[in-house]
Enzyme design. Structure first.
Site, PDB file in Angstrom:
ATOM      1  N   LYS A  14      42.978  51.375  17.217  1.00  0.00           N
ATOM      2  CA  LYS A  14      43.105  52.895  17.561  1.00  0.00           C
ATOM      3  C   LYS A  14      43.809  51.834  18.734  1.00  0.00           C
ATOM      4  O   LYS A  14      44.949  51.684  18.657  1.00  0.00           O
ATOM      5  CB  LYS A  14      41.784  53.619  18.196  1.00  0.00           C
ATOM      6  CG  LYS A  14      41.175  53.790  16.988  1.00  0.00           C
ATOM      7  CD  LYS A  14      41.359  54.857  15.960  1.00  0.00           C
ATOM      8  CE  LYS A  14      40.941  55.537  14.703  1.00  0.00           C
ATOM      9  NZ  LYS A  14      39.462  55.461  15.206  1.00  0.00           N
ATOM     10  N   ARG A  42      39.441  31.463   6.386  1.00  0.00           N
ATOM     11  CA  ARG A  42      39.079  32.661   6.151  1.00  0.00           C
ATOM     12  C   ARG A  42      38.079  32.677   7.766  1.00  0.00           C
ATOM     13  O   ARG A  42      37.965  34.014   8.059  1.00  0.00           O
ATOM     14  CB  ARG A  42      38.173  32.698   4.992  1.00  0.00           C
ATOM     15  CG  ARG A  42      37.063  33.706   5.001  1.00  0.00           C
ATOM     16  CD  ARG A  42      36.489  33.906   3.995  1.00  0.00           C
ATOM     17  NE  ARG A  42      35.198  33.429   3.842  1.00  0.00           N
ATOM     18  CZ  ARG A  42      35.035  31.920   3.394  1.00  0.00           C
ATOM     19  NH1 ARG A  42      35.513  31.437   1.768  1.00  0.00           N
ATOM     20  NH2 ARG A  42      33.595  31.187   3.371  1.00  0.00           N
ATOM     21  N   ASP A  84      29.409  51.638  20.045  1.00  0.00           N
ATOM     22  CA  ASP A  84      31.273  51.968  19.286  1.00  0.00           C
ATOM     23  C   ASP A  84      31.770  52.031  20.594  1.00  0.00           C
ATOM     24  O   ASP A  84      31.481  53.703  21.160  1.00  0.00           O
ATOM     25  CB  ASP A  84      30.960  52.636  18.126  1.00  0.00           C
ATOM     26  CG  ASP A  84      32.444  52.473  17.497  1.00  0.00           C
ATOM     27  OD1 ASP A  84      33.567  52.885  18.329  1.00  0.00           O
ATOM     28  OD2 ASP A  84      32.239  53.312  15.948  1.00  0.00           O
ATOM     29  N   TYR A 120      30.024  59.137  14.780  1.00  0.00           N
ATOM     30  CA  TYR A 120      31.717  58.676  13.603  1.00  0.00           C
ATOM     31  C   TYR A 120      31.015  58.721  12.442  1.00  0.00           C
ATOM     32  O   TYR A 120      30.538  57.822  11.504  1.00  0.00           O
ATOM     33  CB  TYR A 120      32.460  57.241  13.672  1.00  0.00           C
ATOM     34  CG  TYR A 120      33.522  56.777  13.154  1.00  0.00           C
ATOM     35  CD1 TYR A 120      34.595  57.939  12.957  1.00  0.00           C
ATOM     36  CD2 TYR A 120      33.417  55.930  12.369  1.00  0.00           C
ATOM     37  CE1 TYR A 120      35.021  57.321  12.682  1.00  0.00           C
ATOM     38  CE2 TYR A 120      34.680  55.637  11.141  1.00  0.00           C
ATOM     39  CZ  TYR A 120      35.861  55.692  11.911  1.00  0.00           C
ATOM     40  OH  TYR A 120      36.600  55.719  10.449  1.00  0.00           O
TER      41      TYR A 120
HETATM   42  C1  LIG Z   1      38.005  55.744  13.598  1.00  0.00           C
HETATM   43  C2  LIG Z   1      37.140  54.612  14.054  1.00  0.00           C
HETATM   44  C3  LIG Z   1      36.391  54.021  14.255  1.00  0.00           C
HETATM   45  C4  LIG Z   1      37.059  52.816  12.550  1.00  0.00           C
HETATM   46  O1  LIG Z   1      38.340  52.102  12.147  1.00  0.00           O
HETATM   47  P1  LIG Z   1      38.530  51.614  11.531  1.00  0.00           P
HETATM   48  O2  LIG Z   1      39.804  50.729  12.399  1.00  0.00           O
HETATM   49  O3  LIG Z   1      39.373  53.478  10.872  1.00  0.00           O
HETATM   50  O4  LIG Z   1      37.888  51.377  10.090  1.00  0.00           O
HETATM   51  C5  LIG Z   1      35.324  53.637  14.194  1.00  0.00           C
HETATM   52  N1  LIG Z   1      34.690  54.333  15.197  1.00  0.00           N
HETATM   53  C6  LIG Z   1      35.263  55.266  15.028  1.00  0.00           C
HETATM   54  C7  LIG Z   1      34.911  55.576  17.393  1.00  0.00           C
HETATM   55  C8  LIG Z   1      36.818  55.454  14.991  1.00  0.00           C
HETATM   56  O5  LIG Z   1      37.409  56.402  15.418  1.00  0.00           O
END
Ligand SMILES: *Cc1c(COP(=O)(O)O)cnc(C)c1O
Length: 400
Positions: free
Chosen positions: A205, A55, A180, A108
């Site tokens: 992403k 883990r 973020d 987001y």
């Molecule tokens: C997609 C996204 C997230 C979340 O990511 P996941 O892997 O889909 O949980 C967080 N912040 C931004 C800006 C995003 O585009």
């Protein structure tokens, strides 16, 4: 310290430790056995990178985390099961009952929902602020402010925040800045150089880059490493070594993908700006964007994700026909993969601190590695469905 492209090729791998294999292999395990009871019971650094139990991570996990930490320029990084859990970890590390959190209004959507449904329930006062506030954030900081959360540019509406000014004000009162960083990626921005203390990536992403894994990663300064790492452990988050392997494999080519996707995105965005069906293109890399100067100052490049405000009037039926007529743009969530995507932006309804009421409906485009001329031809043929379409400007042959 090597340059970014060299780091992408070399960080987080050590062939000598793995029989010369270029890539760190996939290590699958739950149990790790020890030679003696004494070895098993000897305390280890609970936040270190030793292999104790599946883990907490395996050499595959640590290779990925090490590579991301080096790219971000931070102290250490920890992987989480997806980008959203990385946001949750960052927020839960600092939020306490009776504290106040400053959250950017363009954030987001699911991050906002987490604040509303979870943090407020725990007695955290969440105050949304104008993404364009800059140094003015100082007037909103309180003695009980636990953190300032940024996302620049907003991933639907693309306001660029003055993070250095926000960080200067926050740090003057010893308040951490969480951000973020999914749009900039560590390739196009070094978060710790502009005052961010905790950098969040949805590795789903651009780091993964191939639309086939979910992964998040949080990188911090030395000061905030232990509390953040501890939150991941306390929540029981762990990641699959197969996903870590794929995320690390994606990272190796992130630089070339981003550079090409930036070129493609600029080409498509500049073409869109010439179209009568388009009112505005919300892309910080364009000189017409209100955040362009800040973007030039604080970023090294632009992700291939932007929004387009269509020239009114466009009713729902026309918007639907336009989107459905596209053949090269997938309709779906996420972005950062090798392929192009489109979604409709519904940002106006979720704002609370600021108004976002564009003159027409907006769509968000992610531009992939396709030939941009084919993407332009696809957009041009779909625009026939928009009432503002002008036949004399139709056709992909329009070059800017
Ligand atoms: C997609 C996204 C997230 C979340 O990511 P996941 O892997 O889909 O949980 C967080 N912040 C931004 C800006 C995003 O585009």
């Amino acid at each position: 310290m090597h340059r970014r492209d060299t780091l992408l090729a070399h960080a987080g791998r050590s062939p000598d430790d793995h029989d010369g294999m270029v890539n760190t292999p996939v290590f699958r395990t739950s149990t790790v056995v020890f030679p003696t009871l004494d070895a098993y019971e000897t305390p280890k650094d609970p936040y270190g990178k030793s292999v104790r139990y599946g883990r907490h991570g395996t050499p595959t996990t640590y290779a990925f985390e090490d590579a991301v930490a080096k790219m971000e320029g931070g102290f250490q990084a920890v992987a989480t099961p997806n980008g959203f859990s990385a946001v949750v970890v960052a927020l839960m590390t600092f939020a306490r009952p009776g504290t106040h959190l400053l959250m950017v209004d363009s954030v987001y959507g699911p991050t906002r929902t987490f604040c509303t449904r979870q943090l407020e329930k725990l007695g955290v006062e969440v105050e949304y602020y104008d993404p364009l506030i800059g140094a003015g954030i100082a007037t909103l900081l309180r003695d009980n402010t636990c953190a300032v959360f940024c996302e620049s540019p907003g991933s639907l509406t693309f306001e660029v925040q003055d993070i250095p000014a926000i960080a200067a004000a926050a740090h003057a009162r010893d308040i951490p800045v969480l951000a973020d960083q999914t749009w900039p990626t560590p390739y196009f921005q070094s978060p710790f150089e502009i005052g961010i203390d905790v950098s969040i990536q949805a590795a789903t992403k651009y780091i993964g880059g191939h639309s086939d894994i979910m992964m998040g990663v949080v990188t911090t300064t030395e000061r905030y490493w232990k509390p953040v790492r501890q939150t991941v452990a306390d929540f029981g988050y762990s990641v699959s070594p197969d996903d870590c392997y794929l995320a690390l494999r994606g990272l190796r080519t992130m630089g070339v993908r981003l550079k090409q996707q930036q070129v493609n995105a600029l080409r498509v965005a500049q073409w869109l700006e010439t179209r009568p069906e388009v009112s505005r293109v919300l892309f910080p890399a364009l000189p017409s964007h209100p955040g362009h100067a800040l973007w030039k100052r604080d970023f090294r490049g632009a992700a291939a994700l932007f929004s387009v405000v269509l020239t009114p009037p466009v009713d729902d039926a026309a918007l639907t026909s336009f989107v459905d007529a596209l053949t090269l743009f997938g309709i779906g969530s996420s972005w950062g993969g090798f392929e192009s995507l489109i979604t409709v932006v519904h940002a106006a309804s979720i704002r609370t601190a600021t108004n976002w009421n564009p003159e027409g409906p907006a769509v968000r485009l992610h531009i992939g590695l396709e030939d941009p001329e084919d993407l332009i031809a696809d957009l041009a043929q779909a625009m026939i469905h928009l009432p503002t379409h002008r036949a004399d400007t139709n056709g992909a042959a329009t070059h800017v």
